[in-house]
Design an enzyme around this catalytic site. Sequence first.
Site, PDB file in Angstrom:
ATOM      1  N   LYS A 161      11.550  12.235  38.106  1.00  0.00           N
ATOM      2  CA  LYS A 161      12.406  11.075  38.323  1.00  0.00           C
ATOM      3  C   LYS A 161      11.590   9.820  38.683  1.00  0.00           C
ATOM      4  O   LYS A 161      12.007   8.708  38.411  1.00  0.00           O
ATOM      5  CB  LYS A 161      13.417  11.348  39.448  1.00  0.00           C
ATOM      6  CG  LYS A 161      14.300  12.583  39.244  1.00  0.00           C
ATOM      7  CD  LYS A 161      15.220  12.430  38.061  1.00  0.00           C
ATOM      8  CE  LYS A 161      16.342  13.457  38.044  1.00  0.00           C
ATOM      9  NZ  LYS A 161      15.896  14.829  37.783  1.00  0.00           N
TER      10      LYS A 161
HETATM   11  C1  LIG Z   1      16.529  15.826  37.079  1.00  0.00           C
HETATM   12  C2  LIG Z   1      15.687  17.008  36.791  1.00  0.00           C
HETATM   13  C3  LIG Z   1      15.852  17.765  35.616  1.00  0.00           C
HETATM   14  C4  LIG Z   1      16.940  17.463  34.621  1.00  0.00           C
HETATM   15  O1  LIG Z   1      16.727  16.261  33.932  1.00  0.00           O
HETATM   16  P1  LIG Z   1      17.948  15.540  33.179  1.00  0.00           P
HETATM   17  O2  LIG Z   1      17.408  14.241  32.743  1.00  0.00           O
HETATM   18  O3  LIG Z   1      19.052  15.416  34.181  1.00  0.00           O
HETATM   19  O4  LIG Z   1      18.329  16.436  32.054  1.00  0.00           O
HETATM   20  C5  LIG Z   1      14.985  18.814  35.394  1.00  0.00           C
HETATM   21  N1  LIG Z   1      14.034  19.143  36.286  1.00  0.00           N
HETATM   22  C6  LIG Z   1      13.850  18.456  37.421  1.00  0.00           C
HETATM   23  C7  LIG Z   1      12.800  18.890  38.371  1.00  0.00           C
HETATM   24  C8  LIG Z   1      14.657  17.370  37.713  1.00  0.00           C
HETATM   25  O5  LIG Z   1      14.479  16.692  38.854  1.00  0.00           O
END
Ligand SMILES: *Cc1c(COP(=O)(O)O)cnc(C)c1O
Length: 498
Positions: A112
């Site tokens: 993120k």
């Molecule tokens: C948010 C997240 C995901 C999923 O990603 P999306 O964009 O919501 O599909 C997968 N792995 C981790 C560690 C995340 O923080």
Amino acid sequence: MNYTSTRDNTLNVSSGFAITGGISADGGLFVPTAIPKIDAAFLASLVPMTYIERARAVLSLYLTDFPKEELEADTQGAYGSGFAHPKTAPVVNLRDNVNILELWHGPTCAFKDMALQLLPYLLTGSAKRISGEKEIVILVATSGDTGKAALEGFKDVPGTRILVFFPNDGVSPMQKLQMTTQQGANVGVSAIYGNFDDAQTGVKKIFTDPAVKAKLAAHGMAFSSANSINWGRLAPQIVYYFSAYAEMVSMGQIAPGDKINVTVPTGNFGNILAAWYAKEMGLPVNKLICASNANDVLTEFLTTGHYDRKRPFHTTVSPSMDILISSNLERLLFHLCGGDSDEIRRLFGQLAETGEYTVGDDMQAKIKAAFSAGCCDDEATKRTIAETFKTHRYLCDTHTAVAVTVYDEYRKTTGDTTPTVIASTASPYKFSAAVLSALEGRDVSGLDGFAQLDRIEALTGVPAPAQLKALKNASPRFTGVCTKEEMEGAVYSLLGIR
Ligand SMILES: *Cc1c(COP(=O)(O)O)cnc(C)c1O
């Protein structure tokens, strides 16, 4: 380059407007009116570049209303010193032509950060141009990683406030501690009783309620969103697929122009959608492989065209993917039906009313051409963590392990040996209980989070991120829990308004 809404294709706004607005007033998501195309020369030019330069090259195709100097300063601020790896998003070879794209070297140890380190710059820059001096209130629903990454990105950014809601029993102890100990004068955090979908639905409702909006306006404030529904989250994610391709060329894994497969552990469909945009732009991608945990709503949808959220919600060892309503899917479907916002309103109206929808044959065929999908349970996830470490000395987190498992299954059943990049979305130390129990083959719940972390370090020799170790001595600032119905009140109270 302009943007429209998935639910009203007559809308036409700038990227700055889309980013400050977050979600369209009609309830739809902002999407580019046309997807920019790149050529072989563009791709070749990326190879010798740094990550920051690649980010400028890709983002300038989408954020055309941002002055060049501003975008240069923004990308420098976001991807400069905050990342612990000189390549920002390095590609590591796992075995033969299978590579891992590590997206977790930022301040909160999850992917993120790739978008949320940049978003505050994009948001404050465009807000200044569009809405003047209003204070921006960022409202976030999180399945764990977004919340912390948004808090870190926005903490003490002038002219902004950030409020985060997380499911009380839906995040790992380390994630919870990361959020509840957050520093900064403009931050607020609250747990809610419910799951991520409850938090997300609650936030969307507050966000689009005209009465709430009016109340904020009376205090000189306006909402914006840092959730992955914000275009300012998606655009920065497109960059790292181009960067990964350039890295694979540098490594000699592929020749320029060769196709690659991309595997993404998926929840809200933001990360893999960014890969789809990259493919549409002309990045040579063969298949996008969508990996899910036991919450397999996307596996069913991508293989049958039937979306059905009426299924049990599973709490898994990969909690950031415990999602039954994948918001960003709406963007994909909008593009695949040729921008028919009537059709999107019909499908998502049906989803809201009945909990399901089915797309037509034409859309289904397009989905099948681009995507493959699979899922696995916690046991398989843990087995993969143990095997990947034993065989390749590579330690992966639970989300990444879901992707590795689903990729291996894909390769076995299809025989497709196209060079591949697997998105690694979190540091293994963020999910230390599951990772340690996978490595040791036993229950480790007797150990606290920090003892688990020390034990993984001792077992593997892989150093734990300093910022996670430092949490040991931090004490929680935010201990409140509220119900779905109390979320609106919690917003006012965290903002100090009535
Ligand atoms: C948010 C997240 C995901 C999923 O990603 P999306 O964009 O919501 O599909 C997968 N792995 C981790 C560690 C995340 O923080």
